[in-house]
Motif scaffolding. Structure first.
Motif, mmCIF file in Angstrom:
data_model
loop_
_atom_site.group_PDB
_atom_site.id
_atom_site.type_symbol
_atom_site.label_atom_id
_atom_site.label_comp_id
_atom_site.label_asym_id
_atom_site.label_seq_id
_atom_site.Cartn_x
_atom_site.Cartn_y
_atom_site.Cartn_z
ATOM 1 N N SER A 9 0.701 -1.224 -0.081
ATOM 2 C CA SER A 9 -0.237 -0.133 0.136
ATOM 3 C C SER A 9 0.937 1.132 0.044
ATOM 4 O O SER A 9 2.115 1.263 0.355
ATOM 5 C CB SER A 9 -1.185 0.020 1.012
ATOM 6 O OG SER A 9 -1.499 1.273 1.415
ATOM 7 N N TYR A 10 0.157 2.254 -0.470
ATOM 8 C CA TYR A 10 1.035 3.615 -0.526
ATOM 9 C C TYR A 10 1.089 4.284 0.965
ATOM 10 O O TYR A 10 1.764 5.288 1.417
ATOM 11 C CB TYR A 10 0.245 4.865 -1.259
ATOM 12 C CG TYR A 10 -0.832 5.068 -0.733
ATOM 13 C CD1 TYR A 10 -1.094 6.424 -0.128
ATOM 14 C CD2 TYR A 10 -2.245 4.486 -0.581
ATOM 15 C CE1 TYR A 10 -1.936 6.997 0.717
ATOM 16 C CE2 TYR A 10 -3.157 4.818 0.100
ATOM 17 C CZ TYR A 10 -3.152 6.270 0.756
ATOM 18 O OH TYR A 10 -4.273 6.694 1.191
ATOM 19 N N ASP B 205 -10.316 10.181 -8.524
ATOM 20 C CA ASP B 205 -10.842 9.335 -9.833
ATOM 21 C C ASP B 205 -12.265 9.973 -10.009
ATOM 22 O O ASP B 205 -13.005 9.519 -9.146
ATOM 23 C CB ASP B 205 -10.656 7.816 -9.381
ATOM 24 C CG ASP B 205 -11.088 6.943 -10.492
ATOM 25 O OD1 ASP B 205 -12.049 7.383 -11.198
ATOM 26 O OD2 ASP B 205 -10.598 5.827 -10.663
ATOM 27 N N LEU B 206 -12.215 10.531 -11.147
ATOM 28 C CA LEU B 206 -13.703 11.160 -11.296
ATOM 29 C C LEU B 206 -14.795 10.101 -11.541
ATOM 30 O O LEU B 206 -15.958 10.158 -10.886
ATOM 31 C CB LEU B 206 -13.517 12.017 -12.495
ATOM 32 C CG LEU B 206 -14.822 12.902 -12.921
ATOM 33 C CD1 LEU B 206 -15.485 13.763 -11.648
ATOM 34 C CD2 LEU B 206 -14.840 13.879 -14.146
ATOM 35 N N ALA B 207 -14.574 9.102 -12.355
ATOM 36 C CA ALA B 207 -15.502 8.062 -12.667
ATOM 37 C C ALA B 207 -16.090 7.268 -11.447
ATOM 38 O O ALA B 207 -17.099 6.992 -11.251
ATOM 39 C CB ALA B 207 -14.823 7.149 -13.646
ATOM 40 N N GLN C 97 -7.131 8.171 -6.412
ATOM 41 C CA GLN C 97 -6.160 7.110 -7.343
ATOM 42 C C GLN C 97 -5.045 6.582 -6.329
ATOM 43 O O GLN C 97 -4.166 7.456 -6.409
ATOM 44 C CB GLN C 97 -5.934 7.739 -8.509
ATOM 45 C CG GLN C 97 -7.023 8.111 -9.500
ATOM 46 C CD GLN C 97 -6.452 8.587 -10.640
ATOM 47 O OE1 GLN C 97 -5.578 8.264 -11.613
ATOM 48 N NE2 GLN C 97 -7.130 9.880 -11.107
ATOM 49 N N ASP C 98 -5.173 5.731 -5.530
ATOM 50 C CA ASP C 98 -4.067 5.425 -4.456
ATOM 51 C C ASP C 98 -2.934 5.056 -5.031
ATOM 52 O O ASP C 98 -1.590 5.137 -4.477
ATOM 53 C CB ASP C 98 -4.541 4.385 -3.379
ATOM 54 C CG ASP C 98 -5.799 4.961 -2.572
ATOM 55 O OD1 ASP C 98 -5.704 6.400 -2.373
ATOM 56 O OD2 ASP C 98 -6.577 4.023 -1.979
ATOM 57 N N SER D 197 1.246 12.252 -6.260
ATOM 58 C CA SER D 197 1.979 12.536 -7.423
ATOM 59 C C SER D 197 1.486 13.922 -8.087
ATOM 60 O O SER D 197 2.198 14.426 -8.991
ATOM 61 C CB SER D 197 1.807 11.473 -8.613
ATOM 62 O OG SER D 197 0.458 11.192 -8.841
ATOM 63 N N GLU D 198 0.383 14.321 -7.595
ATOM 64 C CA GLU D 198 -0.230 15.532 -8.169
ATOM 65 C C GLU D 198 0.270 16.619 -7.567
ATOM 66 O O GLU D 198 0.122 16.763 -6.114
ATOM 67 C CB GLU D 198 -1.687 15.516 -8.436
ATOM 68 C CG GLU D 198 -2.349 16.732 -8.814
ATOM 69 C CD GLU D 198 -3.893 16.392 -9.053
ATOM 70 O OE1 GLU D 198 -4.406 17.401 -8.787
ATOM 71 O OE2 GLU D 198 -4.291 15.374 -9.429
ATOM 72 N N ASN D 199 0.857 17.817 -8.090
ATOM 73 C CA ASN D 199 1.259 18.904 -7.350
ATOM 74 C C ASN D 199 0.444 20.086 -7.325
ATOM 75 O O ASN D 199 0.131 20.456 -8.666
ATOM 76 C CB ASN D 199 2.788 19.320 -7.943
ATOM 77 C CG ASN D 199 3.565 20.354 -7.017
ATOM 78 O OD1 ASN D 199 4.439 20.937 -7.621
ATOM 79 N ND2 ASN D 199 3.139 20.333 -5.755
ATOM 80 N N LEU D 200 -0.201 20.679 -6.370
ATOM 81 C CA LEU D 200 -0.891 21.788 -6.263
ATOM 82 C C LEU D 200 -0.013 23.005 -6.799
ATOM 83 O O LEU D 200 1.144 23.192 -6.728
ATOM 84 C CB LEU D 200 -1.603 22.145 -5.076
ATOM 85 C CG LEU D 200 -2.523 20.991 -4.407
ATOM 86 C CD1 LEU D 200 -3.104 21.289 -3.351
ATOM 87 C CD2 LEU D 200 -3.547 20.895 -5.495
ATOM 88 N N SER D 201 -0.824 23.909 -7.334
ATOM 89 C CA SER D 201 -0.016 25.276 -7.574
ATOM 90 C C SER D 201 0.760 25.697 -6.479
ATOM 91 O O SER D 201 0.228 25.664 -5.232
ATOM 92 C CB SER D 201 -0.805 26.234 -8.432
ATOM 93 O OG SER D 201 -1.982 26.638 -7.390
#
Length: 790
Positions: A594-595, A702-704, A715-716, A721-725
């Protein structure tokens, strides 16, 4: 003609009276920094305004300077055999006496006159704790009211220091070098205390509003790594705070209105014949008061707090003190009251009601056994209570906000009580050697209950019990020469809950290259017990039974390595650089790949709802910090801090990821100017601050899957991995101080986020609009402030 002459004479006399400068008393006590013994015969010189005047300390180490003009003054303390001490730009107001508690450090080399070393040339730059070698900075409470954007909050003020970043505008969590804010240790008057913030959830270290009052704090210490052996159960940082003593000669009062509320304060001696003093303060939510008068807003925060401290001398060598702090807070968010255009965070889908209470108290006795030995015994207790209730709000399909149901979805009740005994002894063998040791015993009792009611019923916690945490430490300071100092020690902890014992060595070396620069290195092994809510999370088995699968988790541990270089570029200009590496091990992660890691928790109100954890996780934090500081002199100051860092962790899947606190960089620039106006030294102050920081890492949505489950699904496999501004904010504060005979008015306006920058707070799925919405942090907000002291 005689009447005209008499009128002119009266006008001239009145003008002369008005021209008389307003003065105040500056007094205090001088003690030996190592043994706390009062120092008689020390010279105290008031350097400005010219001509210089002075006095000497009496047999009890006390001194008094009268008729000191209001404004800012410089003091110099000298005594043969001790290092000189300079205090620059001490603020003197008409409405309050200046009472100083000063310490002199004995010089190793006995010369004709005191030796002035680099480190002790400025008291404002030196910590209270002599054993701190690196990553330590004094915290001066007056700066919380001076710095733009700090709002009189110690935590928000600490966010200006190198290596520190705030989690968000809505809360004052302290993120240090990429660590979780939950790993910070709060200490007050030598006692380890619970979260001292209103709306401060159990297991977190911050909240929206501080319970600690900057008006009542004395000079304190803030430590960010490789700290001395007396600090245990802290993985990232320590905020070691002290309450000041009340004025023991004169009754004084305070009235203040600001962001933190409306407050009334008083202090003074119990009688003219006694040196016993008291300090008391009460504060009530400004927004709550406005709501009671009919000016309600959605989600009005109600809170109040009370602080009391008394100090009583016992004979010539003893001292008794008692203090207590208590606060209540509650708030209600109703989904129907949330204003949104359909793209905001979906709080409109929940009703939330929370109640908090935190109280703590301590009774301490300090005794000076000899001129070189003193000890302290403290009995303390605390209680934290949190109640949480939530409803899920369902709307009719479409763009309207017609409510069709409000279903109870979650309820929680957490209570934690602690009784503690602290005992310590300090002994100075000579100017070269000092040793200190102590024990801390905490007995905790808890009652934890929370469950989910909708959409699926599940009990997360249902436990009560008690446990103990025992700590012992010893530390030694040795000065080989005037230039080379060793600080070393050992801390030991035993946690009854999981029957675990750890030993933590600490080591620090400081070398004065010359009278302007020094280098330091330090190492420390540090450990942190797991949050009580994590230890008593219930894991549901396939047959419907529950197990306390986290109860036997060990300490999370880390190695700290720090190197530091300091240089005085000018009498009031200092440069400091630090490089560090922190290796974290034994962090709880899930058994299956797991993450997840506990290192990602700590920056919100929610408890950790993860079971089947094991101590197999790791992490690493490393970086470079640079501080350029112009101490207040010649009516201006500035502080520039730059932190470059990287914060990584590994879950049980073995993949190295960014922590959610890995902003990569933080830059703070603060500056201020004071302008004296009129012959009464009224003061106009202008203060400015700018902050730029890298965006936090988050889990992609995960939108769907979110649309299918009508709640936010992440999306575990791509966690963090996604960087905010990036974050940017500029604040400006201007104030005006008016000195009148025996009172001082202070008026200010703090203009926060003056560019109205939309900094991202968080992103979530909104089931009503079926879109991923973005919630933004605080926009432009002007905050007025007024304080009267008399």
């Amino acid at each position: 003609m005689k009447k005209l002459f008499l009128f002119i004479l009266l006008c001239t006399f009145a003008q002369q009276l008005l021209a008389q400068p307003i003065t105040q008393v500056v007094r205090g006590t001088v003690t030996d920094g190592a043994s706390k013994t009062p120092i008689p015969g020390a010279s105290v010189l008031l350097l400005n305004p010219a001509p210089a005047v002075g006095t000497t300390t009496d047999g009890n180490g006390r001194f008094r300077l009268t008729q000191v003009p209001v404004g800012r003054v410089n003091l110099r303390l000298t005594l043969v055999g001790y290092e000189d001490l300079f205090l620059k730009d001490v603020v003197v107001n008409a409405g309050k006496e200046v009472v100083l508690d000063l310490q002199l450090i004995e010089s190793i080399t006995q010369l004709q006159e005191a030796v002035v070393t680099y480190r002790r040339s400025e008291d404002v730059t030196v910590t209270n704790n002599e054993m701190a070698t690196v990553s330590a900075r004094p915290f001066n409470p007056g700066e919380t009211l001076k710095y733009a954007g700090s709002l009189g909050d110690p935590s928000r003020m600490a966010a200006n220091f190198a290596g520190v970043s705030g989690a968000n505008d809505a809360r004052n969590d302290i993120v240090v070098r990429g660590n979780s804010p939950a790993t910070l240790l709060w200490r007050l008057e030598g006692v380890n205390i619970p979260n001292p913030n209103h709306f401060g959830a159990l297991g977190s270290s911050g909240g929206p509003v501080p319970m600690l009052n900057a008006n009542l704090l004395a000079k304190s210490d803030f430590l960010t790594g490789a700290f001395p052996a007396e600090y245990g159960n802290a993985l990232s940082s320590v905020f070691d705070l002290r309450l000041r003593q009340g004025n023991d000669e004169k009754k004084e009062h305070l009235v203040q209105v600001g962001f933190n509320g409306i407050e009334l304060g008083a202090e003074g001696p119990y009688s003219k014949k006694s040196k016993a003093s008291y300090l008391v303060n009460y504060r009530y939510s400004l927004f709550g008061l406005m709501a009671n008068l009919g000016y309600k807003i959605a989600g009005t925060p109600y809170y109040q707090d009370f602080t009391f401290k008394t100090d009583v001398p016992v004979g010539a060598k003893g001292h008794v003190s008692f203090w207590t702090i208590g606060g209540r807070s509650n708030i209600t968010f109703l989904g129907k009251d949330v204003s949104t255009d359909g793209d905001g965070y979906g709080d409109e889908n929940n009703n939330i009601k929370v109640n908090f209470f935190t109280g703590m108290a301590a009774l301490a006795y300090e005794h000076r056994f000899t001129n070189n030995t003193y000890g302290r015994l403290t009995f303390s207790g605390s209680r934290s209570y949190q109640q949480y209730n939530a409803d899920t709000v369902l709307y009719n399909a479409g763009d309207g906000k017609e409510i069709i149901a409000e279903i109870p979805s979650e309820q929680s009740e957490f209570e934690n009580e602690k009784l503690s005994v602290n005992a310590s002894v300090n002994h100075k063998f000579s100017a070269r050697d000092k040793i200190a040791g102590g024990v801390i015993l905490d007995l905790s009792r808890f009652n934890l209950s929370n469950s989910q009611l909708y959409p699926v019923a599940q009990a997360f916690r249902n436990s009560e019990g008690k446990t103990t945490l025992a700590q012992a430490y010893v530390q030694w300071k040795h000065r080989f020469t005037e230039q080379l100092t060793l600080n070393t020690g050992l801390n030991g902890m035993h946690y009854e809950l999981n029957n675990q014992t750890v030993l933590e060595p600490r080591l620090g070396l400081n070398y004065e290259l010359n009278n302007r620069s020094s280098v330091s290195v330090a190492y420390g092994l540090h450990s942190n017990v797991q949050p009580i809510l994590l230890s008593f999370y219930q894991t549901q088995n396939p047959d419907g039974t529950y197990d306390l699968s986290n109860k036997n988790l060990k300490f999370t541990r880390s190695h700290h390595f720090v190197g530091s270089y300091q240089r005085s570029l000018a009498p009031n200009l200092q440069l400091k650089t630090e490089i560090y590496y922190q290796a974290i091990f034994d962090a709880p992660v899930e058994k299956q790949p797991s993450y997840y890691s506990v290192l990602t928790e700590g920056a919100d109100f929610a408890p950790i709802d993860k079971g089947n954890l094991v101590n197999n996780g790791t992490g690493r934090n490393y970086g470079l910090e640079v501080t350029l500081e112009k101490l207040f002199a010649h009516n201006y100051y500035f502080l520039i801090t730059n932190s470059l860092f990287n914060s990584k962790y590994k879950g049980s899947d073995g993949q190295e990821r960014n922590t959610p606190f890995n902003g990569k960089y933080v830059v703070n620039a603060l500056a201020g100017k004071e302008i004296a106006l009129g012959n009464r030294n009224n003061t106009l102050s202008l203060n400015w601050k700018i902050t730029s920081a890298g965006g936090r890492y988050v889990r992609p949505i995960d939108l769907a899957a979110s649309a299918e489950q009508r709640t936010t699904v992440y999306q575990d496999n791509r966690a963090y991995s996604e960087n905010l501004s990036s974050y940017f904010r500029m604040d400006f504060k201007f104030g005006y101080k008016i000195n009148r005979s025996r009172l001082t008015h202070e008026i200010a306006l703090d203009l926060q986020n003056i560019t109205n920058k939309e900094n991202v707070y968080q992103r979530a799925y909104n089931p009503r609009t079926q879109r991923i919405g973005t919630a933004y942090q605080q926009g432009f907000l002007p905050i007025p402030f007024y304080r009267l002291t008399f």
